[in-house]
Design an enzyme around this catalytic site. Structure first.
Site, mmCIF file in Angstrom:
data_model
loop_
_atom_site.group_PDB
_atom_site.id
_atom_site.type_symbol
_atom_site.label_atom_id
_atom_site.label_comp_id
_atom_site.label_asym_id
_atom_site.label_seq_id
_atom_site.Cartn_x
_atom_site.Cartn_y
_atom_site.Cartn_z
ATOM 1 N N GLU A 53 0.835 -1.208 0.000
ATOM 2 C CA GLU A 53 0.000 0.000 0.000
ATOM 3 C C GLU A 53 0.866 1.253 0.000
ATOM 4 O O GLU A 53 0.553 2.233 -0.648
ATOM 5 C CB GLU A 53 -0.939 0.011 1.211
ATOM 6 C CG GLU A 53 -2.151 -0.886 1.044
ATOM 7 C CD GLU A 53 -3.001 -0.539 -0.175
ATOM 8 O OE1 GLU A 53 -3.087 0.639 -0.543
ATOM 9 O OE2 GLU A 53 -3.564 -1.461 -0.777
ATOM 10 N N TYR A 136 -6.341 6.496 4.473
ATOM 11 C CA TYR A 136 -6.491 5.559 3.352
ATOM 12 C C TYR A 136 -5.742 4.243 3.637
ATOM 13 O O TYR A 136 -6.298 3.149 3.473
ATOM 14 C CB TYR A 136 -5.980 6.186 2.038
ATOM 15 C CG TYR A 136 -6.080 5.186 0.916
ATOM 16 C CD1 TYR A 136 -7.274 5.029 0.229
ATOM 17 C CD2 TYR A 136 -5.011 4.345 0.598
ATOM 18 C CE1 TYR A 136 -7.406 4.059 -0.766
ATOM 19 C CE2 TYR A 136 -5.136 3.372 -0.385
ATOM 20 C CZ TYR A 136 -6.323 3.246 -1.062
ATOM 21 O OH TYR A 136 -6.453 2.274 -2.022
ATOM 22 N N ASP A 154 -9.925 4.821 -3.857
ATOM 23 C CA ASP A 154 -8.732 5.371 -4.512
ATOM 24 C C ASP A 154 -9.156 5.992 -5.840
ATOM 25 O O ASP A 154 -10.359 6.082 -6.137
ATOM 26 C CB ASP A 154 -7.661 4.283 -4.685
ATOM 27 C CG ASP A 154 -8.007 3.273 -5.772
ATOM 28 O OD1 ASP A 154 -9.159 3.298 -6.268
ATOM 29 O OD2 ASP A 154 -7.129 2.475 -6.147
#
Ligand code: SF4
Length: 375
Positions: A53, A136, A154
């Site tokens: 990520e 996020y 996203d």
């Protein structure tokens, strides 16, 4: 006395619920058949999901896969990562840019060893307290690593939902973002957030692409409002484009006794911890050569002469386009010493290295291009 009866859902509400279920079902079925066999999808280890990520921010998937495989080979688990030196992790990250990300990874690995027994926590508050983990990344970890029902939005998901629901407001506005998170939460199956969040992102990356989406083979075409109105190209509505700013810089390749002078940038500087050839911004009214001589003097107290052009390279850094002029140069009064000592004003340490040693240090993109030109 009036008795209120339980409200029955209207036909429109029932239709919406049916559409939502079908959308979710079709996207999940598409993902099961079409997902790419990415290396972190074998086990969904929280450590792997965390690294990927962070690597995936501003980076294309093919590059992420290559860097991820090398990273896991070098740092197979959190204890190995926490024991690595800063130079080792920066070198493994070299070329991905945004180096504060990798410094935060290392800090977080140390905290995970000290406070969480070498494991990534599955709690939002604890995740958000870790360096480099924002809302996020925390949502990605909770949903993809731990399969918790947390929506994830996203850029791919923004585009897909804006087209499906024909959202006609700029995609980066706070109100739009709220709407998108709410819609994703509605679509999210409580028991399978891991697959659904990835399905949306993968679908945006492979089918509902920014240009020329594959609408003719789209598994949710019948629910897509933008497709039905023939306005797919107009969704999402972009935000204001950031202006690109030009920066002009010059640097010197100082070669002495078959060695090159390199220095390490200060930790809290841009590209902190990386190595470079000395140099800096060209001031108004200065030539590139004059800037290289001045910057070298200011940063090291070396006096250089006899400048010869090596190359001009261009690289991009956030909103900046950096044009870097590089010159070979010679040290004045350096005959007595094999490795003259600088007085450092803008670096934490320096080295005189051979050409073959250069690739073992981590350099910013522009300086790596210069090393290729030296070869
Ligand atoms: Fe995207 Fe086209 Fe499918 Fe609509 S029909 S979701 S625009 S691929």
């Amino acid at each position: 006395m009036t008795v209120s009866l339980p409200q029955q859902p209207s036909n429109a509400m029932r239709d919406n619920i049916t559409i939502t279920h079908s959308l979710t079902h079709n996207l999940l079925a598409w993902f099961t058949e079409n997902q790419r066999p990415l290396p972190w999808r074998k086990k969904y280890s929280p450590y792997h999901v965390w690294i990927v990520e962070i690597m995936g921010q501003q980076t294309q998937m093919e590059r992420v896969v290559t860097y991820f495989k090398n990273w896991i080979k070098q740092f197979p688990d959190i204890p190995t990562l926490a024991a690595a030196s800063e130079q080792e992790v920066i070198k493994a990250w070299e070329g991905l840019g945004y180096y504060s990300r990798v410094r935060n990874i290392r800090k977080t690995a140390t905290i995970l060893m000290q406070e969480y027994g070498g494991k990534v926590p599955d709690n939002e508050v604890q995740l958000l307290a870790l360096p480099g983990i924002g809302p996020y990344t925390a949502a990605a970890l909770l949903s993809i690593a731990f399969n918790r029902p947390v929506p994830l939005v996203d850029a791919n998901v923004e585009r897909v939902i804006c087209r499906l629901d024909d959202i006609d407001q700029p995609v980066k506005q706070a109100a739009t973002r709220k709407l998108l998170i709410q819609r994703c939460a509605e679509l999210l199956p409580q028991e399978n957030a891991r697959d659904f969040n990835q399905a949306l992102m993968e679908f945006g990356a492979l089918i509902c692409t920014p240009k020329k989406p594959a609408c003719s083979t789209c598994p949710v075409q019948q629910y897509c409002q933008a497709y039905q109105k023939d306005i797919v190209d107009l969704r999402p509505i972009p935000g204001k484009k950031k202006k690109q700013l030009d920066i002009f810089m010059a640097c010197g390749i100082i070669q002495h006794s078959n060695r090159f002078y390199i220095q390490q940038r200060l930790e809290n500087d841009v590209w902190g911890g990386l190595w470079e050839f000395p140099g800096g911004r060209i001031k108004e009214g200065e030539s590139s050569e004059q800037a290289a001589v001045r910057e070298i003097r200011e940063e090291t107290e070396f006096q250089v002469t006899d400048l010869r052009p090596l190359a001009t390279v261009v690289h991009y850094y956030t909103k900046y386009r950096v044009t870097l002029d590089a010159f070979f140069c010679t040290l004045q009064d350096s005959r007595k010493k094999i490795q003259p000592e600088p007085v450092l004003h803008a670096a934490s340490q320096y080295k005189w290295v051979t050409f073959n040693e250069l690739p073992t240090f981590a350099f910013p993109a522009g300086h790596r291009q210069l090393i290729e030109k030296l070869g």
